[in-house]
Design a protein around this motif. Structure first.
Motif, mmCIF file in Angstrom:
data_model
loop_
_atom_site.group_PDB
_atom_site.id
_atom_site.type_symbol
_atom_site.label_atom_id
_atom_site.label_comp_id
_atom_site.label_asym_id
_atom_site.label_seq_id
_atom_site.Cartn_x
_atom_site.Cartn_y
_atom_site.Cartn_z
ATOM 1 N N ILE A 1 -60.610 -27.216 18.263
ATOM 2 C CA ILE A 1 -60.043 -26.631 19.255
ATOM 3 C C ILE A 1 -59.808 -25.321 18.988
ATOM 4 C CG2 ILE A 1 -57.645 -25.697 20.549
ATOM 5 C CD1 ILE A 1 -57.383 -28.769 21.174
ATOM 6 N N SER A 2 -59.189 -24.944 17.630
ATOM 7 C CA SER A 2 -59.115 -23.565 17.065
ATOM 8 C C SER A 2 -60.637 -23.265 16.537
ATOM 9 C CB SER A 2 -58.423 -23.912 15.500
ATOM 10 O OG SER A 2 -58.253 -22.984 14.460
ATOM 11 N N GLU A 3 -61.975 -23.937 16.460
ATOM 12 C CA GLU A 3 -62.611 -23.464 16.347
ATOM 13 C C GLU A 3 -63.300 -22.446 17.849
ATOM 14 O OE1 GLU A 3 -65.540 -26.620 14.920
ATOM 15 O OE2 GLU A 3 -64.240 -26.429 12.915
ATOM 16 N N LEU A 4 -63.118 -23.459 18.930
ATOM 17 C CA LEU A 4 -63.526 -23.124 20.124
ATOM 18 C C LEU A 4 -62.290 -21.851 20.678
ATOM 19 C CD1 LEU A 4 -63.841 -26.421 21.582
ATOM 20 C CD2 LEU A 4 -65.741 -24.705 21.196
ATOM 21 N N GLU B 1 -57.871 -37.741 13.729
ATOM 22 C CA GLU B 1 -58.683 -37.692 15.159
ATOM 23 C C GLU B 1 -57.845 -36.104 15.978
ATOM 24 O OE1 GLU B 1 -58.840 -40.992 17.894
ATOM 25 O OE2 GLU B 1 -60.388 -41.693 16.708
ATOM 26 N N ALA B 2 -57.089 -37.001 15.510
ATOM 27 C CA ALA B 2 -55.532 -35.443 16.360
ATOM 28 C C ALA B 2 -56.051 -33.933 15.519
ATOM 29 C CB ALA B 2 -54.180 -35.855 16.587
ATOM 30 N N THR B 3 -56.172 -34.252 14.109
ATOM 31 C CA THR B 3 -56.594 -32.817 13.422
ATOM 32 C C THR B 3 -57.214 -32.797 13.871
ATOM 33 O OG1 THR B 3 -55.032 -34.328 11.997
ATOM 34 C CG2 THR B 3 -56.840 -32.511 10.833
ATOM 35 N N GLU B 4 -58.840 -33.237 13.362
ATOM 36 C CA GLU B 4 -60.140 -32.995 13.739
ATOM 37 C C GLU B 4 -60.387 -31.978 15.302
ATOM 38 O OE1 GLU B 4 -62.648 -36.428 13.961
ATOM 39 O OE2 GLU B 4 -62.378 -36.261 11.640
ATOM 40 N N ASP C 1 -50.420 -48.768 11.128
ATOM 41 C CA ASP C 1 -50.592 -48.108 9.842
ATOM 42 C C ASP C 1 -51.933 -47.157 9.737
ATOM 43 O OD1 ASP C 1 -47.683 -47.642 9.411
ATOM 44 O OD2 ASP C 1 -48.694 -48.768 7.401
ATOM 45 N N SER C 2 -53.477 -48.305 10.155
ATOM 46 C CA SER C 2 -54.160 -47.736 10.119
ATOM 47 C C SER C 2 -55.267 -47.286 11.434
ATOM 48 C CB SER C 2 -55.255 -48.681 9.766
ATOM 49 O OG SER C 2 -56.431 -48.843 10.358
ATOM 50 N N GLU C 3 -53.852 -47.373 12.543
ATOM 51 C CA GLU C 3 -54.846 -46.566 13.978
ATOM 52 C C GLU C 3 -53.576 -45.447 13.581
ATOM 53 O OE1 GLU C 3 -53.447 -49.525 16.924
ATOM 54 O OE2 GLU C 3 -55.282 -51.197 16.537
#
Length: 193
Positions: free
Chosen positions: A48-51, A40-43, A31-33
């Protein structure tokens, strides 16, 4: 013996509890992973959105710079064309008083044959000068009997004449000239009221 059985039972319970805890821990770690992977996916999605936003801004700026450069090139071409079109304006403007003097000289009536010969030479020089100026694009503004146009004529006098309609040029006092489509000297005229 009972103590041994109790110890064995306690030991087995402890082993079972540890096994249960060991079995639970990978689930919690999983769960923690998953949470870390989600974070990490959200970041990564944010990055990607910023780029993508930065790329869109950069493309927009590039298109604007290209458009500005094309406008600059067009204006430069137009300015150069205008300079070439009116390159002789300064010289022609300076020669207009000489042309006026030639025309005044040609208006003189002479009876002497020698003076007539000189006048004929002056007329030839006048014609050559006028042809050279016309080849550069000089045009005489036709104003006699025309309707008064403040863009082409400069009214210096007003008269009351029954023969002419109102706001019509009665007499040209000094010829006006255009260089191609630009007025370089308006005609000085008398206008009927």
């Amino acid at each position: 013996m009972e103590d041994k059985q109790k110890e064995t039972a306690d030991f087995e319970q402890t082993d079972a509890a540890e096994a249960y805890l060991d079995a639970d821990q990978p689930i919690e770690t999983s769960d923690s992973e998953e949470k870390e992977e989600t974070v990490e996916a959200t970041e990564e999605q944010q990055r990607i959105s910023e780029l993508e936003t930065r790329l869109a801004d950069t493309e927009n700026r590039l298109l604007r710079v290209q458009a500005d450069y094309e406008n600059f090139k067009r204006r430069t071409r137009e300015d150069n064309a205008a300079q070439l079109k009116y390159k002789s304006q300064s010289l022609l403007t300076q020669l207009l008083p000489a042309l006026d003097n030639f025309e005044r000289a040609l208006d003189v009536k002479v009876e002497d044959p020698q003076a007539a010969s000189v006048l004929q030479g002056v007329e030839m020089v006048h014609r050559q000068l006028l042809e050279a100026m016309k080849s550069e694009g000089l045009e005489v503004i036709d104003s006699q009997g025309a309707a008064f146009d403040p863009n082409l004529h400069q009214a210096v006098m007003q008269v009351q004449d029954e023969e002419y309609e109102s706001n019509v040029v009665v007499e040209t006092l000094q010829k006006g000239y255009k260089l191609k489509d630009r007025v370089i000297r308006p005609a000085m005229v008398k206008v009927n009221q």
